[in-house]
Design a protein around this motif. Structure first.
Motif, PDB file in Angstrom:
ATOM      1  N   PHE A  35     -22.269  54.003 -65.712  1.00  0.00           N
ATOM      2  CA  PHE A  35     -23.363  54.967 -65.758  1.00  0.00           C
ATOM      3  C   PHE A  35     -23.852  55.240 -64.338  1.00  0.00           C
ATOM      4  O   PHE A  35     -23.919  54.338 -63.502  1.00  0.00           O
ATOM      5  CB  PHE A  35     -24.534  54.417 -66.594  1.00  0.00           C
ATOM      6  N   ALA A  36     -24.212  56.474 -64.065  1.00  0.00           N
ATOM      7  CA  ALA A  36     -24.767  56.826 -62.752  1.00  0.00           C
ATOM      8  C   ALA A  36     -26.155  56.204 -62.630  1.00  0.00           C
ATOM      9  O   ALA A  36     -27.039  56.468 -63.452  1.00  0.00           O
ATOM     10  CB  ALA A  36     -24.856  58.338 -62.606  1.00  0.00           C
ATOM     11  N   ASP A  37     -26.354  55.377 -61.636  1.00  0.00           N
ATOM     12  CA  ASP A  37     -27.617  54.655 -61.466  1.00  0.00           C
ATOM     13  C   ASP A  37     -27.878  54.466 -59.976  1.00  0.00           C
ATOM     14  O   ASP A  37     -27.164  53.722 -59.302  1.00  0.00           O
ATOM     15  CB  ASP A  37     -27.540  53.295 -62.173  1.00  0.00           C
ATOM     16  N   PRO A  38     -28.899  55.137 -59.438  1.00  0.00           N
ATOM     17  CA  PRO A  38     -29.161  55.006 -58.001  1.00  0.00           C
ATOM     18  C   PRO A  38     -29.553  53.601 -57.572  1.00  0.00           C
ATOM     19  O   PRO A  38     -29.510  53.279 -56.382  1.00  0.00           O
ATOM     20  CB  PRO A  38     -30.321  55.989 -57.764  1.00  0.00           C
ATOM     21  N   ASN A  41     -26.371  47.755 -58.295  1.00  0.00           N
ATOM     22  CA  ASN A  41     -25.866  46.882 -57.236  1.00  0.00           C
ATOM     23  C   ASN A  41     -24.367  46.639 -57.402  1.00  0.00           C
ATOM     24  O   ASN A  41     -23.642  46.518 -56.425  1.00  0.00           O
ATOM     25  CB  ASN A  41     -26.611  45.550 -57.275  1.00  0.00           C
ATOM     26  N   VAL A  42     -23.921  46.549 -58.651  1.00  0.00           N
ATOM     27  CA  VAL A  42     -22.508  46.335 -58.965  1.00  0.00           C
ATOM     28  C   VAL A  42     -22.160  47.177 -60.186  1.00  0.00           C
ATOM     29  O   VAL A  42     -23.018  47.470 -61.016  1.00  0.00           O
ATOM     30  CB  VAL A  42     -22.196  44.856 -59.268  1.00  0.00           C
ATOM     31  N   GLN A  43     -20.878  47.564 -60.291  1.00  0.00           N
ATOM     32  CA  GLN A  43     -20.454  48.269 -61.498  1.00  0.00           C
ATOM     33  C   GLN A  43     -20.401  47.311 -62.681  1.00  0.00           C
ATOM     34  O   GLN A  43     -20.992  47.570 -63.729  1.00  0.00           O
ATOM     35  CB  GLN A  43     -19.089  48.917 -61.283  1.00  0.00           C
ATOM     36  N   SER A  44     -19.682  46.217 -62.507  1.00  0.00           N
ATOM     37  CA  SER A  44     -19.594  45.185 -63.539  1.00  0.00           C
ATOM     38  C   SER A  44     -19.290  43.862 -62.853  1.00  0.00           C
ATOM     39  O   SER A  44     -18.624  43.830 -61.811  1.00  0.00           O
ATOM     40  CB  SER A  44     -18.503  45.509 -64.563  1.00  0.00           C
ATOM     41  N   VAL A 207     -18.800  51.375 -79.217  1.00  0.00           N
ATOM     42  CA  VAL A 207     -19.630  52.244 -80.052  1.00  0.00           C
ATOM     43  C   VAL A 207     -20.872  52.703 -79.290  1.00  0.00           C
ATOM     44  O   VAL A 207     -21.285  53.864 -79.385  1.00  0.00           O
ATOM     45  CB  VAL A 207     -20.042  51.512 -81.351  1.00  0.00           C
ATOM     46  N   SER A 208     -21.472  51.787 -78.523  1.00  0.00           N
ATOM     47  CA  SER A 208     -22.715  52.070 -77.796  1.00  0.00           C
ATOM     48  C   SER A 208     -22.594  51.627 -76.343  1.00  0.00           C
ATOM     49  O   SER A 208     -23.166  50.610 -75.941  1.00  0.00           O
ATOM     50  CB  SER A 208     -23.897  51.351 -78.462  1.00  0.00           C
ATOM     51  N   PRO A 209     -21.849  52.348 -75.523  1.00  0.00           N
ATOM     52  CA  PRO A 209     -21.774  51.999 -74.103  1.00  0.00           C
ATOM     53  C   PRO A 209     -23.113  52.284 -73.417  1.00  0.00           C
ATOM     54  O   PRO A 209     -23.685  53.372 -73.581  1.00  0.00           O
ATOM     55  CB  PRO A 209     -20.674  52.919 -73.571  1.00  0.00           C
ATOM     56  N   THR A 210     -23.627  51.308 -72.697  1.00  0.00           N
ATOM     57  CA  THR A 210     -24.940  51.436 -72.060  1.00  0.00           C
ATOM     58  C   THR A 210     -24.883  50.851 -70.654  1.00  0.00           C
ATOM     59  O   THR A 210     -23.977  50.073 -70.325  1.00  0.00           O
ATOM     60  CB  THR A 210     -26.018  50.695 -72.879  1.00  0.00           C
ATOM     61  N   PRO A 211     -25.861  51.169 -69.817  1.00  0.00           N
ATOM     62  CA  PRO A 211     -25.813  50.692 -68.421  1.00  0.00           C
ATOM     63  C   PRO A 211     -26.144  49.219 -68.241  1.00  0.00           C
ATOM     64  O   PRO A 211     -25.862  48.665 -67.179  1.00  0.00           O
ATOM     65  CB  PRO A 211     -26.838  51.577 -67.713  1.00  0.00           C
ATOM     66  N   PHE A 212     -26.717  48.583 -69.256  1.00  0.00           N
ATOM     67  CA  PHE A 212     -27.085  47.167 -69.126  1.00  0.00           C
ATOM     68  C   PHE A 212     -26.445  46.333 -70.242  1.00  0.00           C
ATOM     69  O   PHE A 212     -27.037  45.405 -70.771  1.00  0.00           O
ATOM     70  CB  PHE A 212     -28.605  47.014 -69.105  1.00  0.00           C
ATOM     71  N   SER A 213     -25.219  46.690 -70.556  1.00  0.00           N
ATOM     72  CA  SER A 213     -24.440  45.971 -71.556  1.00  0.00           C
ATOM     73  C   SER A 213     -24.168  44.546 -71.076  1.00  0.00           C
ATOM     74  O   SER A 213     -23.867  44.324 -69.902  1.00  0.00           O
ATOM     75  CB  SER A 213     -23.126  46.716 -71.773  1.00  0.00           C
ATOM     76  N   THR A 214     -24.252  43.580 -72.008  1.00  0.00           N
ATOM     77  CA  THR A 214     -24.143  42.168 -71.628  1.00  0.00           C
ATOM     78  C   THR A 214     -23.415  41.352 -72.691  1.00  0.00           C
ATOM     79  O   THR A 214     -23.715  41.465 -73.888  1.00  0.00           O
ATOM     80  CB  THR A 214     -25.545  41.548 -71.437  1.00  0.00           C
ATOM     81  N   THR A 304     -29.540  60.104 -72.116  1.00  0.00           N
ATOM     82  CA  THR A 304     -28.792  60.292 -73.356  1.00  0.00           C
ATOM     83  C   THR A 304     -27.717  59.223 -73.489  1.00  0.00           C
ATOM     84  O   THR A 304     -26.911  59.020 -72.573  1.00  0.00           O
ATOM     85  CB  THR A 304     -28.160  61.690 -73.390  1.00  0.00           C
ATOM     86  N   PHE A 305     -27.733  58.544 -74.627  1.00  0.00           N
ATOM     87  CA  PHE A 305     -26.750  57.523 -74.946  1.00  0.00           C
ATOM     88  C   PHE A 305     -25.966  57.947 -76.185  1.00  0.00           C
ATOM     89  O   PHE A 305     -26.253  58.977 -76.789  1.00  0.00           O
ATOM     90  CB  PHE A 305     -27.439  56.169 -75.146  1.00  0.00           C
ATOM     91  N   ARG A 306     -24.981  57.163 -76.553  1.00  0.00           N
ATOM     92  CA  ARG A 306     -24.091  57.542 -77.650  1.00  0.00           C
ATOM     93  C   ARG A 306     -24.862  57.744 -78.961  1.00  0.00           C
ATOM     94  O   ARG A 306     -24.549  58.644 -79.735  1.00  0.00           O
ATOM     95  CB  ARG A 306     -23.025  56.451 -77.826  1.00  0.00           C
ATOM     96  N   GLN A 307     -25.883  56.911 -79.205  1.00  0.00           N
ATOM     97  CA  GLN A 307     -26.599  56.960 -80.483  1.00  0.00           C
ATOM     98  C   GLN A 307     -27.927  57.710 -80.413  1.00  0.00           C
ATOM     99  O   GLN A 307     -28.368  58.280 -81.411  1.00  0.00           O
ATOM    100  CB  GLN A 307     -26.868  55.526 -80.986  1.00  0.00           C
ATOM    101  N   VAL A 308     -28.586  57.679 -79.260  1.00  0.00           N
ATOM    102  CA  VAL A 308     -29.965  58.182 -79.166  1.00  0.00           C
ATOM    103  C   VAL A 308     -30.231  58.840 -77.817  1.00  0.00           C
ATOM    104  O   VAL A 308     -29.500  58.635 -76.845  1.00  0.00           O
ATOM    105  CB  VAL A 308     -30.997  57.039 -79.365  1.00  0.00           C
ATOM    106  N   HIS A 309     -31.316  59.638 -77.781  1.00  0.00           N
ATOM    107  CA  HIS A 309     -31.950  60.071 -76.538  1.00  0.00           C
ATOM    108  C   HIS A 309     -33.172  59.177 -76.316  1.00  0.00           C
ATOM    109  O   HIS A 309     -33.851  58.790 -77.277  1.00  0.00           O
ATOM    110  CB  HIS A 309     -32.420  61.523 -76.624  1.00  0.00           C
ATOM    111  N   GLN A 310     -33.474  58.850 -75.050  1.00  0.00           N
ATOM    112  CA  GLN A 310     -34.625  57.997 -74.754  1.00  0.00           C
ATOM    113  C   GLN A 310     -35.410  58.570 -73.577  1.00  0.00           C
ATOM    114  O   GLN A 310     -34.837  59.168 -72.653  1.00  0.00           O
ATOM    115  CB  GLN A 310     -34.167  56.579 -74.375  1.00  0.00           C
ATOM    116  N   LEU A 311     -36.725  58.362 -73.599  1.00  0.00           N
ATOM    117  CA  LEU A 311     -37.579  58.707 -72.470  1.00  0.00           C
ATOM    118  C   LEU A 311     -37.687  57.490 -71.559  1.00  0.00           C
ATOM    119  O   LEU A 311     -38.163  56.424 -71.983  1.00  0.00           O
ATOM    120  CB  LEU A 311     -38.973  59.120 -72.955  1.00  0.00           C
ATOM    121  N   VAL A 312     -37.244  57.640 -70.314  1.00  0.00           N
ATOM    122  CA  VAL A 312     -37.216  56.529 -69.356  1.00  0.00           C
ATOM    123  C   VAL A 312     -38.088  56.879 -68.156  1.00  0.00           C
ATOM    124  O   VAL A 312     -37.914  57.932 -67.541  1.00  0.00           O
ATOM    125  CB  VAL A 312     -35.776  56.241 -68.887  1.00  0.00           C
TER     126      VAL A 312
END
Length: 430
Positions: A35-38, A41-44, A207-214, A304-312
């Motif tokens: 995910f694009a994130d200014p 620090n690391v991709q993974s 199913v739900s790729p996200t920027p803080f997947s763990t 916007t994520f695979r399942q939902v839109h969120q206000l951040v």
């Protein structure tokens, strides 16, 4: 520590590395899904094996982790803070059932570290290990993900009737002025449930790729997370938090998506929720900030994520040089988006009206790096698993404000469960 960088030619290399890591007692994969994130620090990054570790015993947890970190300040540290550490920080007490039995916090320094960036992996390992052989042994793994499908629905710790009753009770607290927002959460669970955690995580992430997947393993305890939310991070002298408050379903077409986004951005109830949490986080960060340095975006951004839109929203500050990393985390813990406001009153009411201990849910998972930075997510959209007890669980929640409607908030809880249910090919009980 020997280090070598390899080009990744096998498209399944990360999946194979996950299977390889699961053979160790402790492992942590933090996966950004590019995910694009200014502030990234690391991709993974994948931490495997234990050199040193600390398990919280329920007293002075932040102080003990601070001392542990001081001993290992030149090393990577990975771990989690459980939500109920709030009881150490405030005059709160939790007597709710805890079937998962995670420690309140746990951190480790890894034996082996794999850092992924732009189709390359850099492997750090102890002197006694041959780094190329680690890479080759991962490449040689036969990829086999199985055991992520469940043969029965999740049970509800809180029935819909009980949820609606708790909702109305909390609405009365808001009307009386005890609180002005609260995040009511509920648990869904399975007993005697045998899953293969790497398989379940990999399916959830697809199913739900996200920027803080763990993916986090501590002995027989697993955190399998598709979290979209950053709790708190430090970049140089800057602290930042990105609370999420405001959720809408995805549309079936691009045009429908655009219309849903516009409604979300103009919804008075959703915007009011976001403003309240931004104010709470701003106040929390002020306790660790240089005077006058706290700043917040005027308008929350739709992610916007695979399942939902969120206000951040994004709130930043310059850290007071006299404030330690653990102090900064402690002063904002737990995440305001998962409590409500005023924070302590909201947490006390959550303990009163919820039906199970949150544990790691609504806590935080992340890392401290040798360069002085750190990054922690909020544990939401997450499966928690005790393999010995064969107990599988997840929570969802939503904010209650003066304008909230019970049926809508209950539907939002179910919407947030979708990714997990799809990943495990199951549903909720009626």
């Amino acid at each position: 520590m020997p280090t070598a960088t390899f080009s990744i030619e096998d498209v399944d290399f990360l999946a194979k590395a996950l299977l390889w890591a699961d053979s160790y007692d402790s492992a942590c994969l933090l996966h950004s899904n590019e995910f694009a994130d200014p502030y990234a620090n690391v991709q993974s990054i994948l931490a495997v094996g234990v050199k040193q570790e600390i398990v919280a015993d329920g007293t002075n947890t932040f102080g003990k982790i601070e001392a542990f970190k001081a001993k290992h300040h030149d090393e990577w540290m990975f771990g989690f803070f459980g939500y109920d550490l709030k009881n150490e920080l405030e005059e709160l007490h939790t007597t709710l059932p805890d079937e998962l039995a995670f420690p309140e916090a746990y951190f480790f320094t890894p034996e082996i570290l794999l850092r992924f960036q732009d189709r390359k992996v850099t492997i750090d390992a102890p002197v006694a290990m041959d780094v190329p052989s680690i890479y080759e042994s991962i490449c040689d793994i036969v990829l086999s993900f199985d055991g992520s499908t469940l043969d029965r629905p999740f049970q509800k710790r809180m029935s819909k009737t009980a949820y609606l009753e708790s909702f109305q009770q909390l609405k009365q607290h808001i009307q009386r002025g005890d609180i002005y927002e609260v995040n009511l959460c509920q648990e869904f669970y399975q007993e005697d449930c045998a899953i293969h955690p790497p398989s379940a995580y990999w399916k959830l992430n697809s199913v739900s790729p996200t920027p803080f997947s763990t993916f986090f393993k501590f002995q027989d305890h697993y955190i399998l997370s598709a979290s979209p939310e950053r709790f708190i991070a430090k970049r140089g002298t800057t602290l930042l938090s990105q609370p999420i408050k405001g959720t809408a379903k995805r549309g079936n077409t691009e045009q429908e998506d655009l219309e849903i986004i516009q409604r979300l951005q103009s919804d008075p109830k959703e915007m009011a929720e976001n403003v309240m949490i931004v104010d709470l986080v701003r106040n929390d960060l002020t306790r660790s900030a240089k005077a006058g340095s706290v700043a917040a975006e005027r308008q929350p951004q739709v992610h916007t994520f695979r399942q939902v839109h969120q206000l951040v929203s994004t709130i930043t500050c310059e850290i007071d040089p006299n404030v330690t990393d653990l102090d900064a985390i402690k002063r904002v813990f737990p995440a305001g988006s998962m409590t409500g406001a005023p924070k302590v009153s909201a947490m006390a009411l959550c303990d009163r009206y919820e039906k199970s201990k949150r544990g790691v849910y609504a806590g935080a998972v992340g890392y401290f790096s040798p360069d002085g930075n750190f990054d922690f997510n909020v544990v939401i959209r997450t499966l928690l698993y005790n393999r010995t007890k064969q107990y599988l669980s997840f929570h969802t929640g939503g904010a209650i404000t003066i304008d909230a409607e019970a049926e809508n908030e209950y539907a939002e809880c179910l919407l947030k469960a979708n990714g997990i249910l799809i990943a495990l090919d199951t549903q909720l009980e009626n």
